[in-house]
Design an enzyme around this catalytic site. Sequence first.
Site, PDB file in Angstrom:
ATOM      1  N   ASP A  50      -0.728   1.496   2.940  1.00 55.81           N
ATOM      2  CA  ASP A  50       0.405   2.410   3.141  1.00 55.81           C
ATOM      3  C   ASP A  50       0.666   2.609   4.639  1.00 55.81           C
ATOM      4  O   ASP A  50       1.618   3.301   5.026  1.00 55.81           O
ATOM      5  CB  ASP A  50       0.194   3.747   2.403  1.00 55.81           C
ATOM      6  CG  ASP A  50      -0.973   4.544   2.929  1.00 55.81           C
ATOM      7  OD1 ASP A  50      -1.744   4.014   3.766  1.00 55.81           O
ATOM      8  OD2 ASP A  50      -1.134   5.712   2.498  1.00 55.81           O
ATOM      9  N   ASP A  90      -2.142  -0.240  -2.077  1.00 57.02           N
ATOM     10  CA  ASP A  90      -2.555   1.086  -1.602  1.00 57.02           C
ATOM     11  C   ASP A  90      -1.648   2.140  -2.232  1.00 57.02           C
ATOM     12  O   ASP A  90      -0.424   2.119  -2.011  1.00 57.02           O
ATOM     13  CB  ASP A  90      -2.410   1.106  -0.078  1.00 57.02           C
ATOM     14  CG  ASP A  90      -3.333   2.102   0.570  1.00 57.02           C
ATOM     15  OD1 ASP A  90      -4.145   2.734  -0.133  1.00 57.02           O
ATOM     16  OD2 ASP A  90      -3.252   2.239   1.805  1.00 57.02           O
ATOM     17  N   LYS A 120      -6.015   0.968  -4.295  1.00 62.83           N
ATOM     18  CA  LYS A 120      -6.883   1.811  -3.464  1.00 62.83           C
ATOM     19  C   LYS A 120      -6.285   3.204  -3.425  1.00 62.83           C
ATOM     20  O   LYS A 120      -5.065   3.356  -3.411  1.00 62.83           O
ATOM     21  CB  LYS A 120      -6.971   1.248  -2.043  1.00 62.83           C
ATOM     22  CG  LYS A 120      -7.745   2.158  -1.082  1.00 62.83           C
ATOM     23  CD  LYS A 120      -8.018   1.504   0.245  1.00 62.83           C
ATOM     24  CE  LYS A 120      -6.933   1.685   1.274  1.00 62.83           C
ATOM     25  NZ  LYS A 120      -6.601   3.078   1.619  1.00 62.83           N
ATOM     26  N   GLU A 122      -7.110   7.366  -1.690  1.00 62.34           N
ATOM     27  CA  GLU A 122      -7.900   8.087  -0.694  1.00 62.34           C
ATOM     28  C   GLU A 122      -8.611   9.292  -1.283  1.00 62.34           C
ATOM     29  O   GLU A 122      -8.105   9.941  -2.204  1.00 62.34           O
ATOM     30  CB  GLU A 122      -6.979   8.560   0.448  1.00 62.34           C
ATOM     31  CG  GLU A 122      -6.376   7.417   1.240  1.00 62.34           C
ATOM     32  CD  GLU A 122      -5.537   7.878   2.423  1.00 62.34           C
ATOM     33  OE1 GLU A 122      -5.478   9.100   2.712  1.00 62.34           O
ATOM     34  OE2 GLU A 122      -4.927   7.003   3.070  1.00 62.34           O
ATOM     35  N   GLU A 189     -13.538   5.024   6.917  1.00 65.47           N
ATOM     36  CA  GLU A 189     -12.676   4.974   8.112  1.00 65.47           C
ATOM     37  C   GLU A 189     -13.100   6.029   9.129  1.00 65.47           C
ATOM     38  O   GLU A 189     -13.228   7.218   8.789  1.00 65.47           O
ATOM     39  CB  GLU A 189     -11.196   5.184   7.710  1.00 65.47           C
ATOM     40  CG  GLU A 189     -10.277   5.167   8.928  1.00 65.47           C
ATOM     41  CD  GLU A 189      -8.791   5.001   8.598  1.00 65.47           C
ATOM     42  OE1 GLU A 189      -8.453   4.758   7.421  1.00 65.47           O
ATOM     43  OE2 GLU A 189      -7.986   5.107   9.552  1.00 65.47           O
TER      44      GLU A 189
HETATM   45  O1  KIV Z   1      -3.191   1.682   4.766  1.00 66.11           O
HETATM   46  C1  KIV Z   1      -4.053   1.044   5.386  1.00 66.11           C
HETATM   47  O2  KIV Z   1      -3.742   0.098   6.122  1.00 66.11           O
HETATM   48  C2  KIV Z   1      -5.444   1.426   5.191  1.00 66.11           C
HETATM   49  C3  KIV Z   1      -6.467   0.751   6.041  1.00 66.11           C
HETATM   50  C4  KIV Z   1      -6.427   1.289   7.414  1.00 66.11           C
HETATM   51  C5  KIV Z   1      -7.822   0.859   5.441  1.00 66.11           C
HETATM   52  O3  KIV Z   1      -5.723   2.259   4.402  1.00 66.11           O
END
Ligand code: KIV
Length: 293
Positions: A50, A90, A120, A122, A189
């Site tokens: 994202d 994401d 993914k 968070e 991160e």
């Molecule tokens: O959105 C993204 O690029 C990420 C990475 C920094 C892990 O979540």
Amino acid sequence: MSAVPKGKLPLPELAAMKNRGDKIVMVTAYDAPGARFAEDAGVDVILVGDTAAMVVLGYEGTTVPVTMDEMVFLARTVARAARRPIVVGDMPFGSYQVSDEDAVRNAIRFFKEARTDAVKLEGAGPSLSRVRAIVGAGIPVMGHIGLTPQSATMLGGFKTQGKTADAARRLVDEALALEDAGCFSVVLEAVPATVAAEITGRLEVPTIGIGAGRECDGQVLVYHDLLGLTEGHLPRFVKRYANLSREIRDALEHYAQEVRGGVFPEDAHTYEMPADELAGFRQERPEREHQPH
Ligand code: KIV
């Protein structure tokens, strides 16, 4: 018959790489050329992050505004082009915060419409039941803790996490809880290398670090950052492997100069017609009648 398309890196291979001590290489990508470059470089996992909000869509300093439709569009493009790497979509802010049902519905969009191999999301805490629900629907989930940009405001900005003993212990607990909820991997991160090393040693699933030291099982960087397409300030954890923004600027300035100076296009970039056809074309061209105004 295997459900994994021919040539695709099987997901369990990531855990096998951890066990063998082979580092996992992950990079973000947002379009087909980026996906092909990553694949040709032997990258194992492509994240359609994202971060697209900032590096592609022009939002400054936040990933929050990117929408599910925008992410599906970008992820579909990447998944279409990437054959071997595992492609992870994401989940943007708002696509999984409201309820488990919402989270599953949006994860299905990545899986079905964009054809990513995984998603993914968070955080831990409330995200744990989302992970269980999505994994329960048959979609692999990658976790992400430490500096979680979607909650940067709550975290007090883009800051290193886990720097106190309590905060470090919380991160370890969160990582274990994400593994327990079914994550196949966890992104760490901006956390101290010692904390990331502890988590990496305690998890069976691989950790992927970004600003988390070299003991993680793998590393991820944002495509535009590592290629030097991002201009201005970059976090300490970014290493630039190229300076493409300079090259792009130089090339565009050169092009503009040559167009304005009549240098481009040259003969080599120009089409001609056979001389006899040209003569005929010129002869047959009817005289223009004078049109009174
Ligand atoms: O959105 C993204 O690029 C990420 C990475 C920094 C892990 O979540």
